[in-house]
Design a protein around this motif. Structure first.
Motif, PDB file in Angstrom:
ATOM      1  N   THR A 139       0.855  -1.178   0.000  1.00 31.06           N
ATOM      2  CA  THR A 139       0.000   0.000   0.000  1.00 31.06           C
ATOM      3  C   THR A 139       0.897   1.236   0.000  1.00 31.06           C
ATOM      4  OG1 THR A 139      -0.044   0.187   2.406  1.00 31.06           O
ATOM      5  CG2 THR A 139      -1.747  -1.215   1.376  1.00 31.06           C
ATOM      6  N   GLN A 140       0.277   2.388  -0.200  1.00 33.62           N
ATOM      7  CA  GLN A 140       1.044   3.638  -0.080  1.00 33.62           C
ATOM      8  C   GLN A 140       1.603   3.765   1.329  1.00 33.62           C
ATOM      9  OE1 GLN A 140      -1.462   6.914  -1.284  1.00 33.62           O
ATOM     10  NE2 GLN A 140      -0.849   6.715  -3.418  1.00 33.62           N
ATOM     11  N   GLU A 141       0.833   3.363   2.317  1.00 31.73           N
ATOM     12  CA  GLU A 141       1.316   3.430   3.703  1.00 31.73           C
ATOM     13  C   GLU A 141       2.542   2.565   3.908  1.00 31.73           C
ATOM     14  OE1 GLU A 141      -1.961   2.545   6.289  1.00 31.73           O
ATOM     15  OE2 GLU A 141      -2.860   4.516   6.000  1.00 31.73           O
ATOM     16  N   ASP A 142       2.541   1.370   3.321  1.00 31.47           N
ATOM     17  CA  ASP A 142       3.697   0.476   3.435  1.00 31.47           C
ATOM     18  C   ASP A 142       4.954   1.123   2.858  1.00 31.47           C
ATOM     19  OD1 ASP A 142       2.065  -1.577   4.489  1.00 31.47           O
ATOM     20  OD2 ASP A 142       1.732  -2.466   2.507  1.00 31.47           O
ATOM     21  N   ALA A 191       6.179   4.248   4.794  1.00 33.58           N
ATOM     22  CA  ALA A 191       6.861   3.882   6.036  1.00 33.58           C
ATOM     23  C   ALA A 191       8.274   3.384   5.757  1.00 33.58           C
ATOM     24  CB  ALA A 191       6.061   2.813   6.784  1.00 33.58           C
ATOM     25  N   ASP A 232       6.024  10.855   4.310  1.00 34.26           N
ATOM     26  CA  ASP A 232       4.612  10.901   4.636  1.00 34.26           C
ATOM     27  C   ASP A 232       3.774  10.245   3.532  1.00 34.26           C
ATOM     28  OD1 ASP A 232       1.893  12.752   4.472  1.00 34.26           O
ATOM     29  OD2 ASP A 232       2.580  12.337   6.525  1.00 34.26           O
ATOM     30  N   ARG A 233       2.729   9.505   3.922  1.00 31.12           N
ATOM     31  CA  ARG A 233       1.891   8.818   2.956  1.00 31.12           C
ATOM     32  C   ARG A 233       1.202   9.773   1.989  1.00 31.12           C
ATOM     33  NH1 ARG A 233      -2.361   8.816   0.709  1.00 31.12           N
ATOM     34  NH2 ARG A 233      -3.274  10.025   2.373  1.00 31.12           N
TER      35      ARG A 233
END
Length: 76
Positions: free
Chosen positions: A23-26, A29, A34-35
């Motif tokens: 994901t973008q969050e993965d 991180a 920042d996402r």
């Protein structure tokens, strides 16, 4: 031309991220960014620095050349 280049780079980053099942969050991180910033990069709305590009490539496990091959030449 700048907008086209940024959109193409963002698209390549998105494709590589999705190919890895992230994901973008993965990815954000792992790249320590920042996402929402990453989302802007993928949409071609952010003119990222070379340093940030290197962080993204390191997180993706690829070289900068993997994402930028043929750019900007293949836009025309």
């Amino acid at each position: 031309m700048e907008i086209l280049v940024l959109k193409q780079l963002g698209s390549r980053i998105r494709e590589k991220r999705k190919a890895g099942g992230w994901t973008q969050e993965d990815l954000a991180a792992r790249a320590e960014i920042d996402r929402s910033y990453l989302g802007g990069v993928e949409r071609g709305q952010r003119n990222i620095t070379f340093t940030v590009l290197c962080e993204i490539c390191t997180a993706l496990g690829c070289d900068v050349a993997d994402l930028t091959k043929g750019m900007p030449g293949d836009l025309f």
